[in-house]
Design an enzyme around this catalytic site. Structure first.
Site, PDB file in Angstrom:
ATOM      1  N   GLU A  49       1.376   4.634 -19.033  1.00  0.00           N
ATOM      2  CA  GLU A  49       1.986   5.432 -17.959  1.00  0.00           C
ATOM      3  C   GLU A  49       2.990   4.624 -17.145  1.00  0.00           C
ATOM      4  O   GLU A  49       4.076   5.108 -16.824  1.00  0.00           O
ATOM      5  CB  GLU A  49       0.902   5.976 -17.034  1.00  0.00           C
ATOM      6  CG  GLU A  49       1.401   7.010 -16.032  1.00  0.00           C
ATOM      7  CD  GLU A  49       1.835   8.301 -16.706  1.00  0.00           C
ATOM      8  OE1 GLU A  49       2.824   8.901 -16.251  1.00  0.00           O
ATOM      9  OE2 GLU A  49       1.193   8.709 -17.701  1.00  0.00           O
ATOM     10  N   VAL A  62       8.447  16.070 -19.777  1.00  0.00           N
ATOM     11  CA  VAL A  62       8.403  16.638 -18.423  1.00  0.00           C
ATOM     12  C   VAL A  62       6.973  16.404 -17.968  1.00  0.00           C
ATOM     13  O   VAL A  62       6.041  17.046 -18.460  1.00  0.00           O
ATOM     14  CB  VAL A  62       8.742  18.139 -18.405  1.00  0.00           C
ATOM     15  CG1 VAL A  62       8.750  18.650 -16.958  1.00  0.00           C
ATOM     16  CG2 VAL A  62      10.074  18.403 -19.073  1.00  0.00           C
ATOM     17  N   GLU A  63       6.781  15.484 -17.052  1.00  0.00           N
ATOM     18  CA  GLU A  63       5.432  15.096 -16.636  1.00  0.00           C
ATOM     19  C   GLU A  63       5.091  15.736 -15.300  1.00  0.00           C
ATOM     20  O   GLU A  63       5.840  15.631 -14.343  1.00  0.00           O
ATOM     21  CB  GLU A  63       5.327  13.572 -16.542  1.00  0.00           C
ATOM     22  CG  GLU A  63       5.619  12.877 -17.869  1.00  0.00           C
ATOM     23  CD  GLU A  63       5.104  11.456 -17.900  1.00  0.00           C
ATOM     24  OE1 GLU A  63       3.907  11.249 -17.621  1.00  0.00           O
ATOM     25  OE2 GLU A  63       5.895  10.551 -18.200  1.00  0.00           O
ATOM     26  N   GLY A  64       3.929  16.399 -15.278  1.00  0.00           N
ATOM     27  CA  GLY A  64       3.507  17.103 -14.079  1.00  0.00           C
ATOM     28  C   GLY A  64       3.937  18.555 -14.132  1.00  0.00           C
ATOM     29  O   GLY A  64       4.959  18.934 -13.558  1.00  0.00           O
ATOM     30  N   ASN A  79       7.443  21.554 -10.698  1.00  0.00           N
ATOM     31  CA  ASN A  79       8.278  20.408 -11.028  1.00  0.00           C
ATOM     32  C   ASN A  79       9.712  20.915 -11.202  1.00  0.00           C
ATOM     33  O   ASN A  79       9.952  21.809 -12.023  1.00  0.00           O
ATOM     34  CB  ASN A  79       7.774  19.760 -12.319  1.00  0.00           C
ATOM     35  CG  ASN A  79       8.527  18.495 -12.698  1.00  0.00           C
ATOM     36  OD1 ASN A  79       9.738  18.412 -12.566  1.00  0.00           O
ATOM     37  ND2 ASN A  79       7.793  17.512 -13.197  1.00  0.00           N
TER      38      ASN A  79
END
Length: 481
Positions: free
Chosen positions: A189, A81-83, A90
């Site tokens: 990324e 889960v990015e951010g 998010n």
């Protein structure tokens, strides 16, 4: 009299039914990844429940998929889960952390300088930190430069060009340490190198500016795909184990042809099945759209084809090795991207395993490193149902051109992480893209329904006028049914 009654009967035959005019349309969704599932959920919430999802594989989730390896489930696709922990939430994070309570860990990359290796062991941490600081300065200058570029992207440049403008690595990263830092910052990324990645659309990354800088690694035996099953269960019938048993979801249905016209769509699958609907929502990956798996009839217009081929489908490969001699942490995770991913997908796994062991032994020359006993190499690029891992925004694609990726063609609508303007390439981008594309379809349906309603009312008024004339002419109302 006979002629007049024929006119009245003809009027009745041409009168659109008010019920039909306000009826809900039938929608086919192609692909049961998180975009397709979230689109279906939004359509259902709007009252459009006559939907059918056709999925090519034997499971839902798409590129969010776990696989059994060395006695445990590992994530061969999306993993983070990015951010997280920013001003905005998010949308994936509360589902993972609160609703489903999936096991997860904060990925702390602050110790990068202490964990960079060369042949023969660790690099000097102080030197590595200096190179990291220099790269961070260039990245910050890149953010300032990016903010001055026109929002349309007409003045865009590559990240590598930005580095050169800032007198940082004018010839690109050349030393081993600089190459490591550069790879970690960008390739890790975006799954593509800085020379092809857009500065205007990736620096700074909206995911982190909007939702926060933290990343959480999902490591739950239920799999990250549990998020997709949870969303599907909000509108599909599921059993006690959470498995979808709704007839509106059809697995192992490989769509090969989509025919569309002003009146509807027809979808044909590899098993010679045919499905008809009012609209179709295509949530296949960008890689699939760039391949010849699905044929559109008539062919998509040139502006749509150009938008599809201009964007990049990157390849991000997580390789898993099992080392049974270690009792606790015995699964080694190795990441490769882009050309290395394509190369590795085309060679035997035994060769890949040998290459990895050679690198590990060079990192720990004083240790007795035995051979790994098993290896798992996902092949997203070679898989005809995906043709890659996630999209990357390349240099030279404007915001307008990207908008064309999502733009519908007649009754054919499109969704997927690649259609998300701010969050392409991310799980939350895929989720939000499904909602956004569904909203576009819902608005179109509502507009058409209003038009049909007003057309129907005009015909009703005309028909009532004819009946009144008939009454006056005949002296009584004839039974017209």
């Amino acid at each position: 009299m006979a002629i007049f009654l024929s006119i009245v009967l003809l009027s009745m035959a041409q009168l659109p039914s008010l019920v039909a005019g306000t009826g809900r349309p039938r929608v086919i969704i192609i692909g049961a990844g998180i975009s397709g599932i979230s689109a279906g959920k939004r359509l259902s919430e709007a009252g459009i429940t006559d939907i059918l999802i056709l999925e090519a594989t034997d499971h839902i989730g798409g590129r969010m998929h776990k696989q059994r390896f060395a006695g445990v489930n590992v994530e061969i696709g999306a993993n983070w889960v990015e951010g997280v922990n920013g001003e905005k939430m998010n949308p994936i994070w509360p589902i993972v952390n609160s609703t489903l309570k999936l096991r997860n860990f904060l990925s702390d990359f602050d110790s990068l300088a202490q964990n960079v290796y060369k042949d023969g062991g660790l690099c000097d941490a102080a030197y590595v930190q200096k190179r990291i600081d220099l790269a961070d300065e260039a990245d910050k200058s890149g953010e300032n430069l990016s903010a001055t570029l026109h929002p349309s992207g007409r003045d865009d440049m590559s990240i590598l060009s930005m580095q050169r403008l800032n007198n940082h690595l004018p010839n690109g990263p050349s030393s081993p340490v600089d190459m490591v830092v550069d790879y970690f910052t960008y390739d890790y990324e975006f799954a593509e190198p800085p020379r092809v990645t857009s500065l205007r659309n990736t620096v700074p990354l909206p995911t982190f500016t909007d939702f926060g800088d933290d990343n959480y690694f999902v490591a739950d035996q239920r799999g990250y795909e549990a998020v997709v099953y949870y969303l599907a269960g909000q509108y599909f019938e599921a059993d006690k184990s959470g498995n979808i048993v709704d007839a509106r979801l059809q697995l192992n249905k490989v769509v090969r042809e989509i025919s569309y016209s002003s009146t509807g769509v027809t979808v044909k699958t590899e098993d010679n099945s045919t499905y008809q609907a009012d609209y179709v929502m295509v949530s296949a990956s960008l890689g699939v759209l760039q391949s010849d798996l699905i044929q559109f009839k008539p062919q998509l217009p040139s502006w749509k084809i150009l938008a599809i081929y201009q964007f990049d489908m990157a390849v991000y490969t997580k390789i898993f090795e099992f080392e049974k001699q270690y009792t606790d942490a015995n699964v080694l995770l190795v990441t490769v991207t882009d050309e290395e991913s394509r190369r590795i997908e085309q060679q035997p796994d035994s060769q890949t395993k040998a290459e990895i062991m050679e690198v590990v032994r060079s990192m720990f020359p004083d240790e007795d490193v035995p051979d790994a006993t098993d290896i798992l190499v996902p092949r997203w690029w070679s898989d005809r149902f995906f043709q890659g891992s996630f999209s990357n925004w390349p240099i030279g694609v404007s915001r307008y051109e990207h908008d064309q990726l999502r733009a519908p063609v007649g009754r054919v609508y499109f969704t997927g992480e690649h259609t998300s303007e701010r969050y392409n390439g991310y799980v939350h981008g895929a989720y939000l893209a499904g909602i956004d594309s569904a909203e576009i379809l819902i608005n179109c349906v509502q507009k058409n329904m209003r038009k049909h309603f007003h057309d129907g009312m005009r015909n009703v008024r005309f028909h009532n006028l004819l009946i009144e004339v008939c009454r006056a002419f005949c002296g009584k109302l004839w039974c017209l049914h």
